[in-house]
Design a protein around this motif. Structure first.
Motif, PDB file in Angstrom:
ATOM      1  N   ARG A   1       0.815  -1.208   0.000  1.00 54.70           N
ATOM      2  CA  ARG A   1       0.000   0.000   0.000  1.00 54.70           C
ATOM      3  C   ARG A   1       0.855   1.268   0.000  1.00 54.70           C
ATOM      4  N   GLY A   2       2.157   1.142  -0.311  1.00 51.28           N
ATOM      5  CA  GLY A   2       2.952   2.322  -0.561  1.00 51.28           C
ATOM      6  C   GLY A   2       3.863   2.784   0.558  1.00 51.28           C
ATOM      7  N   PHE A   3       4.043   2.015   1.601  1.00 53.23           N
ATOM      8  CA  PHE A   3       4.932   2.430   2.684  1.00 53.23           C
ATOM      9  C   PHE A   3       6.316   1.835   2.404  1.00 53.23           C
ATOM     10  N   ASN A   4       6.863   0.986   3.251  1.00 52.72           N
ATOM     11  CA  ASN A   4       8.132   0.340   2.926  1.00 52.72           C
ATOM     12  C   ASN A   4       7.877  -0.672   1.804  1.00 52.72           C
ATOM     13  N   SER A   5       8.519  -0.461   0.670  1.00 52.88           N
ATOM     14  CA  SER A   5       8.227  -1.279  -0.510  1.00 52.88           C
ATOM     15  C   SER A   5       8.590  -2.743  -0.340  1.00 52.88           C
ATOM     16  N   GLY A   6       9.367  -3.052   0.700  1.00 51.22           N
ATOM     17  CA  GLY A   6       9.763  -4.434   0.904  1.00 51.22           C
ATOM     18  C   GLY A   6       8.731  -5.281   1.615  1.00 51.22           C
ATOM     19  N   TRP A   7       7.662  -4.636   2.115  1.00 48.35           N
ATOM     20  CA  TRP A   7       6.666  -5.365   2.893  1.00 48.35           C
ATOM     21  C   TRP A   7       5.263  -4.954   2.477  1.00 48.35           C
ATOM     22  N   ASN A   8       4.329  -5.842   2.736  1.00 50.28           N
ATOM     23  CA  ASN A   8       2.933  -5.537   2.460  1.00 50.28           C
ATOM     24  C   ASN A   8       2.288  -4.859   3.674  1.00 50.28           C
ATOM     25  N   ASP A   9       1.006  -4.562   3.540  1.00 47.41           N
ATOM     26  CA  ASP A   9       0.247  -3.891   4.599  1.00 47.41           C
ATOM     27  C   ASP A   9      -1.139  -4.517   4.676  1.00 47.41           C
ATOM     28  N   ALA A  10      -1.822  -4.320   5.803  1.00 46.50           N
ATOM     29  CA  ALA A  10      -3.164  -4.861   5.984  1.00 46.50           C
ATOM     30  C   ALA A  10      -4.069  -3.776   6.557  1.00 46.50           C
ATOM     31  N   ALA A  11      -5.377  -3.884   6.278  1.00 50.17           N
ATOM     32  CA  ALA A  11      -6.329  -2.874   6.729  1.00 50.17           C
ATOM     33  C   ALA A  11      -7.561  -3.538   7.315  1.00 50.17           C
ATOM     34  N   PHE A  12      -8.057  -2.961   8.424  1.00 51.83           N
ATOM     35  CA  PHE A  12      -9.170  -3.552   9.156  1.00 51.83           C
ATOM     36  C   PHE A  12     -10.157  -2.483   9.622  1.00 51.83           C
ATOM     37  N   ASP A  13     -11.384  -2.925   9.894  1.00 54.12           N
ATOM     38  CA  ASP A  13     -12.426  -2.068  10.438  1.00 54.12           C
ATOM     39  C   ASP A  13     -12.651  -2.439  11.903  1.00 54.12           C
ATOM     40  N   LEU A  14     -12.553  -1.439  12.786  1.00 54.26           N
ATOM     41  CA  LEU A  14     -12.780  -1.662  14.216  1.00 54.26           C
ATOM     42  C   LEU A  14     -14.225  -1.404  14.616  1.00 54.26           C
ATOM     43  N   GLU A  15     -15.120  -1.287  13.656  1.00 52.38           N
ATOM     44  CA  GLU A  15     -16.485  -0.832  13.885  1.00 52.38           C
ATOM     45  C   GLU A  15     -17.208  -1.562  15.011  1.00 52.38           C
ATOM     46  N   ASN A  16     -17.075  -2.865  15.077  1.00 48.98           N
ATOM     47  CA  ASN A  16     -17.849  -3.637  16.052  1.00 48.98           C
ATOM     48  C   ASN A  16     -17.006  -4.256  17.162  1.00 48.98           C
TER      49      ASN A  16
ATOM     50  N   GLY B   1       5.846  -5.244  22.327  1.00 50.07           N
ATOM     51  CA  GLY B   1       6.327  -6.615  22.230  1.00 50.07           C
ATOM     52  C   GLY B   1       7.833  -6.677  22.106  1.00 50.07           C
ATOM     53  N   GLY B   2       8.386  -7.819  22.463  1.00 55.07           N
ATOM     54  CA  GLY B   2       9.826  -7.997  22.433  1.00 55.07           C
ATOM     55  C   GLY B   2      10.423  -7.875  21.057  1.00 55.07           C
ATOM     56  N   GLY B   3       9.607  -8.065  19.998  1.00 55.43           N
ATOM     57  CA  GLY B   3      10.114  -7.961  18.642  1.00 55.43           C
ATOM     58  C   GLY B   3       9.814  -6.630  17.979  1.00 55.43           C
ATOM     59  N   TRP B   4       9.144  -5.738  18.724  1.00 55.92           N
ATOM     60  CA  TRP B   4       8.742  -4.467  18.110  1.00 55.92           C
ATOM     61  C   TRP B   4       9.958  -3.598  17.821  1.00 55.92           C
ATOM     62  N   GLN B   5      10.127  -3.256  16.556  1.00 58.38           N
ATOM     63  CA  GLN B   5      11.237  -2.414  16.125  1.00 58.38           C
ATOM     64  C   GLN B   5      10.765  -1.007  15.743  1.00 58.38           C
ATOM     65  N   GLY B   6       9.536  -0.914  15.275  1.00 61.43           N
ATOM     66  CA  GLY B   6       8.989   0.389  14.938  1.00 61.43           C
ATOM     67  C   GLY B   6       9.789   1.085  13.858  1.00 61.43           C
ATOM     68  N   GLY B   7       9.826   2.425  13.957  1.00 62.79           N
ATOM     69  CA  GLY B   7      10.536   3.173  12.923  1.00 62.79           C
ATOM     70  C   GLY B   7       9.940   2.902  11.563  1.00 62.79           C
ATOM     71  N   ASP B   8      10.766   2.467  10.618  1.00 62.14           N
ATOM     72  CA  ASP B   8      10.280   2.126   9.287  1.00 62.14           C
ATOM     73  C   ASP B   8      10.162   0.612   9.098  1.00 62.14           C
ATOM     74  N   ASP B   9      10.211  -0.138  10.196  1.00 58.45           N
ATOM     75  CA  ASP B   9      10.164  -1.592  10.093  1.00 58.45           C
ATOM     76  C   ASP B   9       8.740  -2.120  10.188  1.00 58.45           C
TER      77      ASP B   9
END
Length: 241
Positions: free
Chosen positions: A154-169, A189-197
Motif C-alpha cells: 500500500r505504498g509504505f516500505n516497498s519491501g513489505w505488504n500492509d493490511a487494513a481492518f475495520d474496528l467498527e464492532n 512486544g519484544g520484537g517491536w522495532q517500529g521506525g520504518d520496520d
C-alpha cells in the motif's frame, strides 16, 4: 467531498436534547492543513499524521481511509488521546479504521516477534492483536473485518505488504464512568522495532459515550457556532460525493 466534524469538547455536539443513542465526544479523520502542519492534533500526543497512501478508498461507503491518518510509522510507537470534562455516562464506544504497516512478525517466537498492537483505556488493555505480514500469511487474533483484501503493498516500505481492518464492532460498551478519559494506541512486544520496520495507523477515530442523561445532552447548535469549514451538520463520517 469529505465532511468530518471534530468534537474536542462536549459543548460542540450536534445532537438533539434527549437523544438516547451514543453521544460522540471526539471525532477525527486527521485531515486539514493545520493538522498536517502541526503533525499532531488537539487532545493527542505522540505518533504523527501522514498520508494514507495506497490505503485510500479502503473501507465501507462513508467510512474509508482517505487523506491523512494518525500513525506510528516512522515515528514514536505510542499515541495518547486525553479527554476531560466528560458528562455522566456508563460506558464508551470506540470506532475507527486500523492499518498494520509492513513487517509485523506475529507471536510465532521467531527472531523478531512478538509484535503486538494494543489499545488501553485509562491504563487497562481493552484490545490487543498481532499480525503475520512478514511471514507472508494473513492472520489477526481477533478476527477483525479485513477491508484490504489481505496483505498487499500500500505504498509504505516497498519491501513489505500492509493490511487494513475495520474496528467498527470490536470496541463497544466498554465500562467507563469517569469525567476524564485517556486512550493509548501502541505497538509493543519484544520484537517491536517500529521506525520504518513496522507500524500502525488509525483513521476516522470516533469516541462516543453511552448512558448520558438526557439533561446533559446539549441543545442543537448552529453551523456558525462551529466556525467556517464544518459543513454537513451531524456528519460523523467521511462522505464522498
Amino acid at each position: 467531498m469529505r465532511n468530518f466534524i471534530k468534537l474536542t469538547a462536549f459543548g460542540t455536539m450536534l445532537l438533539a436534547s434527549g437523544a438516547a443513542s451514543a453521544v460522540p465526544v471526539y471525532s477525527n479523520n486527521f485531515d486539514g492543513a493545520a493538522i498536517v502542519a502541526a503533525g499532531v492534533t488537539a487532545n493527542l500526543s505522540g505518533a504523527s499524521v501522514q498520508s494514507v497512501q495506497g490505503l485510500s478508498g479502503l473501507g465501507a461507503a462513508g467510512n474509508q481511509f482517505g487523506g491523512n491518518f494518525l500513525t506510528s510509522f516512522g515515528a514514536g510507537s505510542v499515541a495518547t488521546l486525553t479527554l476531560t470534562n466528560l458528562p455522566t455516562h456508563t460506558s464508551l464506544n470506540l470506532t475507527g479504521l486500523l492499518a498494520a504497516l509492513d513487517s509485523w512478525d506475529s507471536t510465532d517466537g521467531g527472531c523478531c516477534s512478538p509484535d503486538v498492537f494494543i489499545i488501553r483505556v485509562d491504563g487497562n488493555i481493552i484490545f490487543q492483536d498481532t499480525y503475520a505480514i512478514a511471514l507472508g500469511t494473513f492472520h489477526n487474533v481477533n478476527g477483525l473485518t479485513d477491508i484490504g483484501g489481505g496483505n498487499q503493498q500500500r505504498g509504505f516500505n516497498s519491501g513489505w505488504n500492509d493490511a487494513a481492518f475495520d474496528l467498527e464492532n470490536e470496541l463497544q460498551n466498554i465500562i467507563h464512568n469517569s469525567s476524564s478519559l485517556t486512550i493509548t494506541f501502541s505497538g509493543e512486544g519484544g520484537g517491536w522495532q517500529g521506525g520504518d520496520d513496522e507500524g500502525w495507523g488509525i483513521d476516522n477515530l470516533v469516541v462516543s459515550l453511552n448512558g448520558v442523561p438526557a439533561a446533559d445532552v446539549p441543545e442543537p447548535m448552529t453551523l456558525s457556532l462551529l466556525g467556517a469549514g464544518l459543513a454537513g451538520i451531524g456528519a460523523m463520517r467521511r462522505r464522498r460525493a
